[in-house]
Design a protein around this motif. Structure first.
Motif, PDB file in Angstrom:
ATOM      1  N   ALA A 128      28.063  33.117  39.452  1.00 31.62           N
ATOM      2  CA  ALA A 128      28.410  32.257  40.594  1.00 31.62           C
ATOM      3  C   ALA A 128      28.324  30.780  40.213  1.00 31.62           C
ATOM      4  O   ALA A 128      29.216  29.979  40.518  1.00 31.62           O
ATOM      5  N   GLU A 129      27.239  30.367  39.545  1.00 31.89           N
ATOM      6  CA  GLU A 129      27.077  28.975  39.144  1.00 31.89           C
ATOM      7  C   GLU A 129      28.135  28.577  38.107  1.00 31.89           C
ATOM      8  O   GLU A 129      28.637  27.445  38.118  1.00 31.89           O
ATOM      9  N   ALA A 130      28.455  29.513  37.232  1.00 36.27           N
ATOM     10  CA  ALA A 130      29.457  29.212  36.215  1.00 36.27           C
ATOM     11  C   ALA A 130      30.820  28.969  36.845  1.00 36.27           C
ATOM     12  O   ALA A 130      31.562  28.064  36.434  1.00 36.27           O
ATOM     13  N   ARG A 131      31.135  29.756  37.900  1.00 38.75           N
ATOM     14  CA  ARG A 131      32.443  29.610  38.536  1.00 38.75           C
ATOM     15  C   ARG A 131      32.520  28.355  39.411  1.00 38.75           C
ATOM     16  O   ARG A 131      33.615  27.925  39.782  1.00 38.75           O
ATOM     17  N   GLU A 132      31.381  27.785  39.726  1.00 40.28           N
ATOM     18  CA  GLU A 132      31.399  26.485  40.396  1.00 40.28           C
ATOM     19  C   GLU A 132      31.880  25.399  39.439  1.00 40.28           C
ATOM     20  O   GLU A 132      32.450  24.388  39.875  1.00 40.28           O
ATOM     21  N   ILE A 133      31.631  25.620  38.149  1.00 39.95           N
ATOM     22  CA  ILE A 133      32.094  24.663  37.131  1.00 39.95           C
ATOM     23  C   ILE A 133      33.550  24.930  36.788  1.00 39.95           C
ATOM     24  O   ILE A 133      34.374  24.006  36.759  1.00 39.95           O
ATOM     25  N   LEU A 134      33.874  26.198  36.556  1.00 41.89           N
ATOM     26  CA  LEU A 134      35.245  26.586  36.217  1.00 41.89           C
ATOM     27  C   LEU A 134      35.453  28.011  36.719  1.00 41.89           C
ATOM     28  O   LEU A 134      34.710  28.926  36.363  1.00 41.89           O
ATOM     29  N   LYS A 135      36.460  28.195  37.578  1.00 44.85           N
ATOM     30  CA  LYS A 135      36.659  29.483  38.237  1.00 44.85           C
ATOM     31  C   LYS A 135      37.065  30.592  37.269  1.00 44.85           C
ATOM     32  O   LYS A 135      36.932  31.772  37.593  1.00 44.85           O
ATOM     33  N   SER A 136      37.569  30.264  36.106  1.00 46.10           N
ATOM     34  CA  SER A 136      38.046  31.292  35.164  1.00 46.10           C
ATOM     35  C   SER A 136      36.941  31.932  34.334  1.00 46.10           C
ATOM     36  O   SER A 136      37.208  32.829  33.531  1.00 46.10           O
ATOM     37  N   TYR A 137      35.688  31.483  34.492  1.00 43.77           N
ATOM     38  CA  TYR A 137      34.587  32.041  33.695  1.00 43.77           C
ATOM     39  C   TYR A 137      34.355  33.505  34.051  1.00 43.77           C
ATOM     40  O   TYR A 137      34.424  33.891  35.223  1.00 43.77           O
ATOM     41  N   GLU A 138      34.083  34.330  33.025  1.00 41.27           N
ATOM     42  CA  GLU A 138      33.764  35.739  33.211  1.00 41.27           C
ATOM     43  C   GLU A 138      32.431  36.036  32.517  1.00 41.27           C
ATOM     44  O   GLU A 138      31.896  35.198  31.776  1.00 41.27           O
ATOM     45  N   ILE A 139      31.932  37.262  32.763  1.00 40.07           N
ATOM     46  CA  ILE A 139      30.681  37.683  32.123  1.00 40.07           C
ATOM     47  C   ILE A 139      30.854  37.648  30.597  1.00 40.07           C
ATOM     48  O   ILE A 139      31.829  38.173  30.055  1.00 40.07           O
ATOM     49  N   GLY A 140      29.867  37.038  29.904  1.00 39.89           N
ATOM     50  CA  GLY A 140      29.908  36.965  28.443  1.00 39.89           C
ATOM     51  C   GLY A 140      30.466  35.663  27.910  1.00 39.89           C
ATOM     52  O   GLY A 140      30.317  35.369  26.715  1.00 39.89           O
ATOM     53  N   ASP A 141      31.118  34.853  28.785  1.00 42.53           N
ATOM     54  CA  ASP A 141      31.628  33.549  28.338  1.00 42.53           C
ATOM     55  C   ASP A 141      30.475  32.576  28.111  1.00 42.53           C
ATOM     56  O   ASP A 141      29.348  32.774  28.607  1.00 42.53           O
ATOM     57  N   LEU A 142      30.759  31.504  27.367  1.00 45.45           N
ATOM     58  CA  LEU A 142      29.766  30.463  27.089  1.00 45.45           C
ATOM     59  C   LEU A 142      30.158  29.188  27.824  1.00 45.45           C
ATOM     60  O   LEU A 142      31.306  28.752  27.767  1.00 45.45           O
ATOM     61  N   VAL A 143      29.159  28.597  28.490  1.00 45.99           N
ATOM     62  CA  VAL A 143      29.368  27.350  29.230  1.00 45.99           C
ATOM     63  C   VAL A 143      28.637  26.235  28.491  1.00 45.99           C
ATOM     64  O   VAL A 143      27.440  26.359  28.190  1.00 45.99           O
ATOM     65  N   ASP A 144      29.368  25.143  28.191  1.00 44.15           N
ATOM     66  CA  ASP A 144      28.786  24.017  27.451  1.00 44.15           C
ATOM     67  C   ASP A 144      28.130  23.039  28.416  1.00 44.15           C
ATOM     68  O   ASP A 144      28.787  22.526  29.354  1.00 44.15           O
ATOM     69  N   PHE A 145      26.837  22.759  28.187  1.00 46.49           N
ATOM     70  CA  PHE A 145      26.108  21.737  28.934  1.00 46.49           C
ATOM     71  C   PHE A 145      25.725  20.639  27.952  1.00 46.49           C
ATOM     72  O   PHE A 145      24.961  20.868  27.018  1.00 46.49           O
ATOM     73  N   GLU A 146      26.291  19.457  28.162  1.00 48.94           N
ATOM     74  CA  GLU A 146      26.031  18.361  27.224  1.00 48.94           C
ATOM     75  C   GLU A 146      24.594  17.875  27.392  1.00 48.94           C
ATOM     76  O   GLU A 146      24.081  17.737  28.509  1.00 48.94           O
ATOM     77  N   VAL A 147      23.956  17.590  26.264  1.00 51.96           N
ATOM     78  CA  VAL A 147      22.545  17.198  26.232  1.00 51.96           C
ATOM     79  C   VAL A 147      22.460  15.742  25.815  1.00 51.96           C
ATOM     80  O   VAL A 147      23.130  15.317  24.852  1.00 51.96           O
ATOM     81  N   ASP A 148      21.614  14.975  26.502  1.00 50.43           N
ATOM     82  CA  ASP A 148      21.381  13.578  26.136  1.00 50.43           C
ATOM     83  C   ASP A 148      20.196  13.513  25.180  1.00 50.43           C
ATOM     84  O   ASP A 148      19.071  13.841  25.572  1.00 50.43           O
ATOM     85  N   PRO A 149      20.408  13.125  23.912  1.00 50.58           N
ATOM     86  CA  PRO A 149      19.292  13.064  22.956  1.00 50.58           C
ATOM     87  C   PRO A 149      18.179  12.133  23.388  1.00 50.58           C
ATOM     88  O   PRO A 149      17.063  12.236  22.876  1.00 50.58           O
TER      89      PRO A 149
END
Length: 469
Positions: free
Chosen positions: A85-106
């Motif tokens: 559910a949270e992944a599809r809030e970012i992009l509706k095409s996400y399915e189980i097993g996909d990877l979601v990139d979260f950018e990290v601030d060093p």
């Protein structure tokens, strides 16, 4: 998702370019070190199971770090998982097993994490620098380098060779040679080793090839191959003997090495702190070669025994001490140079004990070489035949172990051309060759040698009629 991006990209690229120029480290190695350090830092923050991705813009110098979370139905680890559910809030095409990139601030990394990243980068830089230095100096093995004496480490002398230091062990130092601080010397590189602390270079001042390399630097005819050094024997700091040969009959090899008024040989001698150097003509004739090797002594006669590699030499009575040298040095160097064991007698001593016989004096060395070459060829042939025999035995043993397999005894295995009548000579298998007493009916049983062995293979004349039952 938007996140922190490394600032001052231009300054970072300038710093990387400076490291590349000063250290000679490839930019790809630098970027790999940065990537490894950032991954290590992120895993300290998000745990070892975190999937970290680093994206580096090599042209602009921008660096982005992403924590990749896997899309799952039920989250067990928030650092590396996200529900559907949270992944599809970012992009509706996400399915189980996909990877979601979260950018990290060093910038959110703590002090310890940042220090770890810095240590990883520095470690990569040191490893790359060690590899560069090793690859540069490994090509200088068996060469002469200019060095500057830096210090004494116990009994070793440390010599600055430019980017690295070389170690001059006590056994590689010329006896009674004193090395002053900042003194310039030439050393022969015997070994370059790669270690965890960086390359280690072992150098020598006593190696015979040091004399050879020094002459190659001074004599153009040696460098271009017109003159060749065939052999060198040396007692470092005292005396060396060198046998030279010219490929060009119009070039005197000894004169080329000595130089005008002895200039070339004196340059080498001065570098070796006054070490005396004898240069002689190399000869394929051992008698001439041995006589020349005993210079400055004159030689009356030389007899060689090539079978045990010994030589008997007769010199004038007043030349005996000169031929032997102080403490046997001249004779010892001549033996090392030629590879022959040399026994020296004066003319008066030789007459008393009949030192050299007429047969020894007139030995034909060329005939010996021909005989030796023929013996070596025969030995090589026997060795090859023995290998073939061993292979045949292995084939027979394999066939015995697997009698049900018929492949070793079919028509394809035994070639008709090899096992034809020409292969077995009739003269060898005649009546005289096989003795009647050995090949009679008592020795061969009729039941064993039946019709399978036809008349073409066993000649009717061999088992004579008189012995038949």
């Amino acid at each position: 998702m938007k996140g922190g991006r490394m600032n001052n990209s231009t300054d970072m690229m300038e710093a990387l370019s400076q490291i590349t120029r000063e250290k000679g480290i490839d930019k790809n190695v630098i970027f790999e070190a940065i990537e490894t350090s950032l991954v290590s830092a992120c895993k300290r923050n998000f745990g070892p199971e975190a999937n970290i991705k680093v994206r580096i813009n090599e042209e602009k110098g921008g660096v982005q770090v992403f924590n990749q979370k896997e899309v799952v139905e039920e989250v067990e680890d928030e650092n590396c998982q996200i529900n559907l559910a949270e992944a599809r809030e970012i992009l509706k095409s996400y399915e189980i097993g996909d990877l979601v990139d979260f950018e990290v601030d060093p910038k959110v990394f703590g002090r310890i994490t940042a220090q770890t990243a810095k240590q990883v980068v520095m470690q990569k830089f040191r490893e790359a620098e060690r590899d560069i230095l090793y690859n540069e100096y490994i090509t200088k093995e068996q060469e002469v380098l200019n060095g500057v004496v830096q210090r004494r480490d116990r009994r070793n002398i440390i010599v600055n060779l430019g980017k690295l230091e070389g170690s001059l062990a006590p056994s590689e130092q010329i006896p009674r040679e004193y090395y002053e601080f900042n003194e310039r010397i030439k050393v022969y590189v015997t070994e370059v080793k790669q270690t965890n602390k960086g390359p280690i270079i072992n150098v020598s001042r006593t190696h015979p090839d040091l004399v050879k390399r020094l002459f190659e630097q001074e004599v153009p005819e040696l460098f271009d191959g017109t003159v060749e050094i065939r052999s060198i024997s040396r007692e470092a700091g005292i005396r060396s003997k060198m046998a030279v040969y010219s490929r060009n009959p119009h070039v005197d090899p000894v004169g080329a090495c000595v130089g005008q008024s002895g200039y070339r040989v004196n340059v080498v001698s001065n570098e070796l702190k006054g070490e005396k150097i004898d240069i002689i003509h190399w000869s394929a004739d051992p008698t001439k070669y041995i006589a020349a090797a005993l210079s400055p002594s004159r030689v009356s006669a030389v007899a060689i025994n090539p079978y045990d590699n010994t030589a008997k030499v007769i010199v004038p009575d007043h030349q005996l001490s000169l031929a032997i040298g102080k403490e046997g040095q001249n004779a010892r160097l001549a033996a090392k140079l030629t590879g022959w064991r040399i026994d020296i007698k004066s003319e008066s001593q030789a007459k008393e004990i009949d030192f050299i016989t007429e047969e020894e004096l007139n030995l034909d060395y060329e005939a010996f070489l021909e005989e030796k070459a023929a013996a070596e060829a025969k030995a090589k042939k026997l060795e090859e035949d023995n290998i073939d025999n061993i292979n045949d035995i292995e084939n027979i043993e394999e066939a015995t172990e697997h009698p049900e397999e018929d492949k070793h005894y079919d028509d394809d295995y035994y070639d008709d051309d090899e096992y034809d009548d020409d292969y077995y000579d009739d003269d060898e298998y005649d009546d005289d060759y096989y003795d009647d007493d050995e090949y009679d009916d008592d020795y061969y049983d009729d039941d064993e040698y039946d019709d399978d062995y036809d008349d073409e293979y066993y000649d009717d004349e061999e088992p004579k009629e008189e012995g038949a039952n």
